[in-house]
Scaffold this active site. Structure first.
Site, short mmCIF file in Angstrom:
data_model
loop_
_atom_site.label_atom_id
_atom_site.label_comp_id
_atom_site.label_asym_id
_atom_site.label_seq_id
_atom_site.Cartn_x
_atom_site.Cartn_y
_atom_site.Cartn_z
N GLY A 290 0.98 -1.11 0.06
CA GLY A 290 0.07 0.01 0.13
C GLY A 290 0.86 1.15 -0.07
N ARG A 291 1.43 1.58 1.28
CA ARG A 291 2.33 2.62 1.22
C ARG A 291 3.32 2.82 0.46
NH1 ARG A 291 3.19 3.96 6.54
NH2 ARG A 291 2.62 1.72 7.16
N ARG A 327 -1.35 10.43 11.36
CA ARG A 327 -0.44 9.76 11.74
C ARG A 327 0.66 10.10 12.67
NH1 ARG A 327 3.34 8.19 8.50
NH2 ARG A 327 3.14 5.71 9.27
N TYR A 331 0.82 7.69 15.55
CA TYR A 331 2.07 6.66 15.69
C TYR A 331 3.28 7.45 15.94
CZ TYR A 331 -1.09 4.14 12.60
OH TYR A 331 -2.22 3.56 11.83
N CYS A 359 -8.65 21.14 18.92
CA CYS A 359 -8.22 21.17 20.45
C CYS A 359 -7.80 20.02 20.99
CB CYS A 359 -9.74 21.88 21.02
SG CYS A 359 -10.38 23.15 20.19
N TYR A 388 -2.46 6.24 3.83
CA TYR A 388 -3.11 6.52 5.42
C TYR A 388 -3.19 8.00 5.53
CZ TYR A 388 -1.49 1.64 4.83
OH TYR A 388 -1.53 0.36 4.55
#
Ligand code: LLP
Length: 435
Positions: A290-291, A327, A331, A359, A388
């Site tokens: 994918g990435r 992300r 992560y 916020c 993603y």
């Protein structure tokens, strides 16, 4: 103090799917400033050429080994991205009914679609069987029984592959390791043969493959080779038990450089090692990247809305936020951030936090980054955002989903229009007592 990252990125923009000319960044032949001026911000912009080049690099590395690259739709499920890959002959790896419908609508032939996932619903299995996809990747004894029941109910046979858990450490972020004993994915090695026998014994099912997916953002061939070694043990046992396998699927997970100094995968060496390890199996190799295909094809364009000078750093507030790209918050992922037009050479750098307006303290894109403090209104590009990014976006804080733009050569087209506030609220209803 470290040198600001834009210097390294302007020196080697192609690593991030970009081009630099006369101090400005381009995606293919279109300046990032042009995209922002035409389509506003925040906007995701993708280069079709990079996606296709990555696909081609992978295929070229595996020439001689029959291979099907099944794009992991979850990385970026925009139908224009899907169609770009479908037309280039890729397959698709899907994990839901929504992804199946997208993949079919975008033009993937059912015969190149595989269905992964740990909790498939009856309706999803029914749709997969009816569409006659390449295979459903089963994850447990229970799921085998479920697929048998659905195939029987539909009066149509189903092709399946076993997704095994090879218990390999992919050396990556703990959330991104999926092939370890303790992860919820796949069939334990010790159980694989028993479950395979159940599949072989079922007249409704055809066992066509053995699959795994060990994790994500892996930049070394080692873990893939280790996993393939374990899969070959399963292949031997299962074939001896009477299965006529046609493929082995090593999953996705091939990593990309996010930071300017990060190592990249040596794709030719990776391919050669895999091809060597496949030798003699007579099986087709499936990969589910994918990435690797889309990550560095995309950038998130965002404008600086304000600045705040703190005690030891400067806060740069931008018009994109964690709802657009989660992300970093989820992560602690690193994304390079660069000005779309290079600042003057004499501009000095400072320690900067690039944050969004949401916020939440987790709403940041970079913390303690050395960069030239951008001006209010300046355009920044958050790189490595093709995978993603949009596919994990939400409308938190009632922020409409960003626009997406695809570039091919000198053409740029909207592939998802910016969500309107009306559309954002459209599915909500008042209960009768509040009308
Ligand atoms: N195949 C299966 C069965 C998967 O579960 C995944 C990703 C892939 C292929 C594709 O992995 P890739 O080649 O893109 O690494 N949201 C996280 C990544 C989660 C990946 C989940 N599974 C991130 O933003 O890094």
């Amino acid at each position: 103090m470290n040198t600001p990252e834009h210097l390294r990125i302007f020196a080697r923009p192609e690593r991030h799917g970009l081009r630099a000319a006369a101090g400005a960044l381009y995606i293919e032949d279109v300046a990032l400033t042009t995209i922002a001026a035409r389509f506003g911000t925040p906007t995701y912009v993708y280069g079709a050429g990079h996606v296709l080049a990555q696909l081609e690099a992978l295929r070229a590395a595996l020439v001689g080994q029959p291979t099907l690259v099944c794009y992991a739709v979850k990385a970026n499920s925009n139908q224009a991205i899907l169609r770009t890959l479908a037309r280039a002959g890729a397959g698709a790896d899907i994990v839901s009914l929504g992804e199946l419908q997208r993949a079919l609508a975008a033009g993937f032939a059912p015969g190149v679609i595989v269905f992964s996932g740990v909790g498939k619903l009856d309706a999803e299995i029914d749709a997969a069987i009816s569409a006659r996809i390449k295979a459903i990747h089963v994850e447990s004894q229970e799921e085998v029984a479920q697929v048998i029941a659905r195939a029987r109910a539909l009066g149509q046979p189903a092709r399946v592959a076993l997704r095994v858990n090879p218990d390999i450490d992919p050396v990556t972020h703990p959330y991104l390791a999926t092939g370890l004993r303790e992860s919820k994915f796949g069939i334990a090695m010790a159980e694989a043969l028993t479950i395979a026998q159940a599949v072989i014994a079922a007249p409704e099912l055809e066992l066509v493959g053995i699959a795994c997916h060990i994790g994500s953002q892996i930049v070394d061939a080692g873990p893939f080779l280790a996993a393939l070694g374990r899969l070959r043990e399963v292949i031997r046992a299962v074939s001896a038990a009477g299965a006529r396998l046609t493929y082995v699927d090593l999953g996705g997970g091939l990593g990309i450089p996010y930071a300017s100094e990060e190592a990249t995968v040596d794709v030719p060496a990776f391919g050669a090692a895999l091809a060597a390890a496949m030798a003699g199996t007579g099986l087709e190799l499936l990969l589910e990247p994918g990435r690797f295909l889309v990550g560095n094809a995309g950038a998130l364009l965002t404008r600086v809305v304000g600045r705040k000078v703190g005690e030891d750093r400067c806060f740069v507030i931008v018009d994109a936020a964690m709802n657009d790209l989660i992300r970093p918050a989820l992560y602690d992922a690193y994304h390079a951030i660069v000005p779309c037009v290079a600042p003057p050479a004499e501009a000095s750098a400072a320690l900067v936090d690039v944050v969004g307006p949401v916020c939440e303290c987790g709403d940041f894109f970079a913390r303690g980054r050395t960069m030239v403090v951008p001006e209010r209104g300046e355009l920044l590009a958050i790189l490595g955002a093709g995978a993603y990014g949009m596919s994990m976006a939400s409308t938190y804080n009632s922020r409409p989903l960003a626009a997406e733009v695809l570039v091919a050569g000198d053409q740029a087209a909207v592939i998802r229009r910016r969500q309107t506030i009306e559309a954002l609220m459209a599915d909500e209803r008042m209960p009768p007592w509040l009308r």
